[in-house]
Write a protein that holds these residues in place. Structure first.
Motif, PDB file in Angstrom:
ATOM      1  N   THR A   1      40.618  38.539  51.946  1.00 24.26           N
ATOM      2  CA  THR A   1      41.708  39.442  51.560  1.00 24.26           C
ATOM      3  C   THR A   1      41.572  39.857  50.102  1.00 24.26           C
ATOM      4  O   THR A   1      41.751  41.018  49.749  1.00 24.26           O
ATOM      5  N   SER A   2      41.264  38.895  49.244  1.00 24.62           N
ATOM      6  CA  SER A   2      41.049  39.165  47.824  1.00 24.62           C
ATOM      7  C   SER A   2      39.816  38.380  47.375  1.00 24.62           C
ATOM      8  O   SER A   2      39.900  37.172  47.117  1.00 24.62           O
ATOM      9  N   ALA A   3      38.694  39.060  47.299  1.00 21.75           N
ATOM     10  CA  ALA A   3      37.431  38.381  46.985  1.00 21.75           C
ATOM     11  C   ALA A   3      37.466  37.684  45.626  1.00 21.75           C
ATOM     12  O   ALA A   3      36.845  36.637  45.435  1.00 21.75           O
ATOM     13  N   LYS A   4      38.201  38.255  44.677  1.00 24.95           N
ATOM     14  CA  LYS A   4      38.248  37.665  43.336  1.00 24.95           C
ATOM     15  C   LYS A   4      39.010  36.344  43.306  1.00 24.95           C
ATOM     16  O   LYS A   4      38.873  35.570  42.359  1.00 24.95           O
ATOM     17  N   ASP A   5      39.834  36.097  44.311  1.00 24.48           N
ATOM     18  CA  ASP A   5      40.596  34.840  44.367  1.00 24.48           C
ATOM     19  C   ASP A   5      39.903  33.783  45.217  1.00 24.48           C
ATOM     20  O   ASP A   5      40.457  32.703  45.430  1.00 24.48           O
ATOM     21  N   CYS A   6      38.707  34.059  45.704  1.00 23.48           N
ATOM     22  CA  CYS A   6      37.978  33.075  46.504  1.00 23.48           C
ATOM     23  C   CYS A   6      37.303  32.047  45.599  1.00 23.48           C
ATOM     24  O   CYS A   6      36.947  32.331  44.453  1.00 23.48           O
ATOM     25  N   LYS A   7      37.118  30.852  46.139  1.00 24.92           N
ATOM     26  CA  LYS A   7      36.472  29.770  45.394  1.00 24.92           C
ATOM     27  C   LYS A   7      35.369  29.175  46.263  1.00 24.92           C
ATOM     28  O   LYS A   7      35.639  28.626  47.337  1.00 24.92           O
ATOM     29  N   PHE A   8      34.125  29.274  45.783  1.00 23.73           N
ATOM     30  CA  PHE A   8      32.986  28.750  46.519  1.00 23.73           C
ATOM     31  C   PHE A   8      32.360  27.592  45.752  1.00 23.73           C
ATOM     32  O   PHE A   8      32.318  27.597  44.522  1.00 23.73           O
ATOM     33  N   THR A   9      31.879  26.606  46.495  1.00 20.73           N
ATOM     34  CA  THR A   9      31.106  25.519  45.898  1.00 20.73           C
ATOM     35  C   THR A   9      29.806  25.381  46.681  1.00 20.73           C
ATOM     36  O   THR A   9      29.607  26.029  47.721  1.00 20.73           O
TER      37      THR A   9
END
Length: 394
Positions: free
Chosen positions: A146-154
């Motif tokens: 929905t909002s790529a900038k608010d995603c968190k990847f590890t």
């Protein structure tokens, strides 16, 4: 499985397997499987809650003074997004429970014990939904967030799955995964489960005990408080910090409704528990105990009798330093302990009155954590602490 076969004991099945009295395959074989009826019930339940969440704008805020509902803004996300939410959880809870009571007393579409009667098959359905929504949320986070900038990847796939990637996954403009799963299928069901278990208790034992009534009332207050403050919930850690992964998706579908209701299930499975008329009213009072104790102990004075008791409870003049406060307690004639009084100021009062001199702080080193010892074994100031006193220091 533990509740179905071992009266909700978690240690009994472990001990049976460890000692060889039973095999895990035997316990598994006795576990009720998912049924068509349970699958239909659960699908109908989730669909109904989706409709209440999406298709019925809130109207409770129009006539309930002090209640904040309708379209509300959430907190600003790390990417600067401000999401809007339709706050209608109280409305959904009220409609659901009005229909439940209408069915129980007028319509008779289904038995009020339907949740209890399908408990384990419904558990399978809840697990399927919990894992399905968690998996979908992860896939969505990777491919169409929905909002790529608010995603968190590890770099840890397991962590991404458990803790979540997307911050506020949504479908369309209004279906927010966090708010729906945190505040609909599980927490609305919580009080319905309690009511169903109360109905089962009455069916099996011919009565609904005051213990069951108390659990239903107190937990309903908790749930209603959540929905009354649902707008405030938008600014809490669940919405403002946590990403949506397995521990929210599965936890809301399975952990909340099945773990939080173990107490009412034990009242049915283990038999009715009826509290005395003295003890039952005191149970809600326990919820206020810490506040009351703080109020009573915030300004302690020397020689004050214990509250709710005819037995004097004077703090001894040999009060140790403040880090080792005495705790006075007494027991009423009914056998109930009084609110404890921390006499932290008694040492100063006693010294100024000349009643005795305080022992050295080395006395504190002889105290064992979690163990109560009689006050007379610590100090014996002349006349300050009678040898027959039952007051104890912890």
């Amino acid at each position: 499985m533990a509740c179905d076969q071992y009266s909700c004991s978690l240690t009994a099945p472990v001990m049976d397997v460890a000692t060889g009295r039973a095999h895990l395959s035997d316990i598994w074989a006795k576990t009720p499987p998912v049924t068509k009826k349970a699958a239909q019930l659960y699908a109908l339940w989730v669909t109904f809650q989706v409709l209440l969440y999406m298709a019925l704008p809130d109207f409770c805020h129009k006539f309930l003074p002090g209640y904040v509902g309708g379209v509300q803004e959430g907190a600003v996300t790390p990417a600067g997004v401000v999401n809007k939410y339709e706050i209608n959880g109280l409305q959904a809870w009220l409609i659901t429970h009005l229909l439940w009571f209408a069915n129980s007393h007028v319509l008779s579409w289904f038995s009020p014990t339907i949740i209890f009667d399908n408990w384990i098959p419904l558990l399978w359905c809840a697990n399927i939904l919990g894992y399905a929504v968690s998996t979908f949320a992860m896939i969505k986070g990777y491919f169409f967030p929905t909002s790529a900038k608010d995603c968190k990847f590890t770099d840890n796939f397991f962590y991404n799955y458990m803790m979540g990637i997307e911050f506020n996954p949504r479908i369309g403009k209004w279906f927010d995964f966090k708010l729906f799963f945190n505040g609909r299928p599980g927490i609305v069901a919580w009080t319905l489960i309690n009511l169903s278990f109360a109905a089962k208790q009455r069916e099996l034992h011919g009565q609904v005990t005051n213990a069951m009534v108390l659990v239903n009332i107190l937990q309903a207050i908790y749930v209603l408080d959540f929905f009354w403050n649902e707008t405030w919930y938008l600014k809490t850690i669940d919405i403002c910090h946590d990403h949506f992964g397995w521990y929210l998706g599965w936890g809301d579908c399975v952990w909340l409704p099945y773990l939080y209701t173990l107490q009412v299930r034990s009242h049915v499975v283990r038999g009715p528990v009826e509290h005395s008329v003295v003890r039952a009213p005191g149970m809600p009072r326990a919820a206020l105990g810490d506040t009351a104790e703080h109020m009573l102990s915030s300004t302690p004075t020397h020689g004050l009798a214990c509250t709710w008791s005819t037995t004097p409870c004077s703090c001894p003049p040999c009060m140790p330093p403040a880090s080792c406060c005495w705790v006075c307690s007494a027991t009423t004639s009914s056998g109930w302990p009084t609110i404890r009084r921390i006499c932290s100021a008694a040492r100063t009062a006693a010294a100024s009155s000349g009643a005795g001199s305080p022992r050295s702080s080395s006395a504190c080193t002889r105290r064992q954590m979690g163990k109560s010892i009689t006050a007379s074994s610590w100090c014996r100031a002349s006349g300050a602490w009678p040898a027959t006193s039952t007051t104890r220091a912890t």
